[in-house]
Design an enzyme around this catalytic site. Structure first.
Site, short mmCIF file in Angstrom:
data_model
loop_
_atom_site.label_atom_id
_atom_site.label_comp_id
_atom_site.label_asym_id
_atom_site.label_seq_id
_atom_site.Cartn_x
_atom_site.Cartn_y
_atom_site.Cartn_z
CB CYS A 1 -0.86 0.02 1.19
SG CYS A 1 -1.83 1.58 1.44
CB CYS B 1 -2.06 4.63 4.23
SG CYS B 1 -3.62 3.68 3.46
CB SER B 2 -0.55 0.92 6.69
OG SER B 2 -1.78 1.43 7.34
CB CYS B 3 -4.69 -0.94 2.50
SG CYS B 3 -5.19 0.81 2.58
#
Lengths: 219, 209
Positions: B110, B113-115
């Protein structure tokens, strides 16, 4: 925010990836609490995931890069609460409630399991047919919007192929601003690494993003 | 209060960082205001520390290895197939499973962000959320794999999936040879977290007891 420090794809200078052996889920007690507070405040706060992401990202680049992951979560949570006057700064400074509470719905421990299990699906009934089909060539728009978006910079202006049609999904660019879900068709768009990164791109690799219809045009 | 106690008190506080103190203050304020239920906070932490983690995904992968009909269902529509095994919900509302083969290796990132697919992998490790991984996974996937000690044949296509929307990706690693007839439970021991992100491979039979 768009084009900020969070949009990292293809950026140079961050160094090697350093996996940690036997990594714990959390690295400090406060990380656990910041994580849980963020999840629990979603219900009384009433914000959506796109507002949360936008609140985390929308800060000076140097600050974003300096902060740890849960520091960013915490700052995002504080911003969302401050905007809605759920908590005032003097209360955080003194560590006590000093002002009247707002009437809000609270996440009770009995509801945790079913709330997590339900999650927040983003697929919606389409109001119009999809404009693109699998195999179509599309070009990502060259944009520089002043507000939240999920179109990564490294794909803008680049040409790719529609690989999957994923249904009609909540549109973050609108949802983050509180302007409604405005569901749009979502596609997996595949690019060759050469298209994205030129001669330096790995000849045997492809990259895909999931992109909403307004992000692209027919190539 | 004696001088000794006073000193001890100061010492306790000097060990807490500004962030720790701020989180503590915030939790007290939110509890006093009635916005959060402290028991719900404890349960949220316990859920992601103890219950939801990569062992879930490993069970899904092992089942797909052992049961061709399940594998077909998983690759056709990940979300309901994963729900069959009991995993669903937050940050896994729409899951797509990606099959690794000799011809194609899938890797998930991702960049924005941090999906990450929480119901099957738990919360993401620090490296997944870090700038080095998010920046280089798309432009230098072979270099990133080298950071993990993984080297793939030159003619294997590397396919990177940047999770920019609410679709979450689970990599179905290749089944190691020499595991014919193994039970799902035994197979699950070969499935590492990194093999389901695409930064690693499943373990070989010799690597587990």
């Amino acid at each position: 925010m768009t084009d900020g420090a969070q949009d990292m794809g293809g950026v140079k200078g961050f160094g090697k990836v350093e996996p940690e052996r036997d990594e714990p889920v959390f690295h400090a007690e406060w990380e656990k609490r910041a994580f849980a507070l963020t999840l629990a405040m979603g219900k009384p706060g009433g914000w959506n995931i796109d507002m949360s992401r936008s609140a985390r990202e929308n800060r000076p680049n140097a600050e974003y890069l300096r902060m740890t992951y849960y520091e960013i979560w915490l700052a995002g949570l504080e911003k969302l609460m401050a905007e809605r006057h759920l908590v005032e700064n003097d209360e955080i400074e003194t560590g006590h409630s000093l002002h009247k509470s707002k009437a809000v719905a609270v996440l009770s421990s009995d509801d945790v399991e079913k709330t997590l299990h339900r999650g927040g699906p983003t697929e919606r009934e389409p109001k119009a047919p999809a404009q693109f089909n699998v195999g179509d060539r599309v070009r990502m728009k060259t944009t520089n919007p002043p507000t939240h978006t999920r179109l990564p910079r490294y794909t803008r202006g680049k040409e790719g192929t529609i690989e999957r049609v994923l249904g009609c999904h909540v549109f973050p660019d609108s949802n983050a601003l509180g302007q409604g879900e405005d569901p749009r068709w979502l596609y997996t768009v595949k690019f060759s690494a050469r298209e994205l990164f030129g001669a330096e791109g790995d000849p045997s690799s492809h990259v895909s993003i999931d992109a909403w219809e307004p992000y692209m045009e027919k190539a | 209060m004696s001088g000794h106690d006073h000193h001890h008190h100061d010492h306790d506080h000097s060990e807490l960082s500004e962030t720790e103190l701020r989180v503590r203050a915030l939790e007290t304020v939110l509890t006093e205001k009635g916005y959060v239920d402290p028991k719900a906070l404890d349960l949220l932490i316990e859920t992601y520390e103890k219950k939801v983690g990569p062992r879930n995904g490993a069970r899904v992968v092992a089942k797909a290895w052992a049961d061709p009909a399940y594998r077909a269902r998983l690759l056709k529509d990940g979300t309901p197939a994963i729900a069959e095994v009991g995993y669903a919900g937050r940050q896994g509302e729409h899951i797509v499973a990606l099959e690794n083969t000799r011809q194609r290796h899938n890797m998930v990132v991702c960049t924005l962000c941090s999906c990450y697919p929480w119901p099957v992998l738990g919360l993401p490790p620090v490296w997944y959320k870090s700038a080095p991984y998010r920046s280089r996974a798309v432009s230098d996937p072979r270099g990133v794999l080298a950071d993990f000690g993984v080297s793939l044949p030159k003619d294997t296509e590397i396919r990177v999936w940047d999770s920019t929307a609410e679709i979450r990706y689970l990599v179905l690693p290749m089944r190691p040879t020499g595991t014919e007839g193994w039970s799902e439970e035994k197979l699950a021991d070969l499935v590492t977290r990194d093999s389901m992100i695409g930064t690693g491979l499943a373990k070989n039979p010799g690597e587990v007891k």
